[in-house]
Design a protein around this motif. Sequence first.
Motif, short mmCIF file in Angstrom:
data_model
loop_
_atom_site.label_atom_id
_atom_site.label_comp_id
_atom_site.label_asym_id
_atom_site.label_seq_id
_atom_site.Cartn_x
_atom_site.Cartn_y
_atom_site.Cartn_z
N GLU A 1 -12.20 75.73 -36.98
CA GLU A 1 -13.04 74.30 -36.56
C GLU A 1 -11.70 73.01 -36.24
O GLU A 1 -12.11 72.48 -35.64
CB GLU A 1 -12.86 73.74 -38.13
N ARG B 1 -21.83 68.47 -34.78
CA ARG B 1 -23.05 69.57 -35.78
C ARG B 1 -23.44 70.73 -35.12
O ARG B 1 -22.67 72.05 -35.91
CB ARG B 1 -24.40 68.40 -36.18
N LYS C 1 -19.83 73.37 -35.62
CA LYS C 1 -20.16 73.89 -36.88
C LYS C 1 -21.20 74.47 -37.53
O LYS C 1 -20.92 75.99 -37.49
CB LYS C 1 -20.78 72.61 -37.99
N THR D 1 -12.35 80.05 -40.96
CA THR D 1 -12.95 78.84 -40.03
C THR D 1 -12.20 77.20 -39.92
O THR D 1 -12.97 77.13 -39.27
CB THR D 1 -13.46 78.70 -41.87
#
Length: 145
Positions: A52, A4, A7, A48
């Motif tokens: 990630e 988390r 992100k 993105t």
Amino acid sequence: MDIRKIKKLIELVQASDITELEIKEGEESIRLCRQVSCSPKTQTPGVTLASETETETETQASQTEFEEETLLRSPMVGTFYLSPAVDAAPLVKLGQRVEQGEPVCIIEAMKMMNQIQAPHAGVVTALLCQSGDGVEFDQPLMVIE
């Protein structure tokens, strides 16, 4: 580092004007990079996903625990190579037995090719870098058990 948090960091990098962010917490570290396009309104959709995937891979690698004495660490900053030339066979492969002092990889620093030798005899059980990767001082390169 929690996924988390990663992100959230990705979102912060995308929302800001910075192109690179590196954070270290203890032994864990994360580095986010993005490409800057010519027009600010155009954004590459793959940025993105690449960030990630890269951060998840780095997190998984940092969470994997190896015994300190089995790690071969980089003695310098440079570019990591498994083979002495592009068309040459790699110096070591997974599962290969190596002897102490045997060359196992090469680090290019300041246009000089430095052979890195095995600190002890054993079997190569993990390669933590890929050829062409930039490496930092004391970064784990491979595991020799």
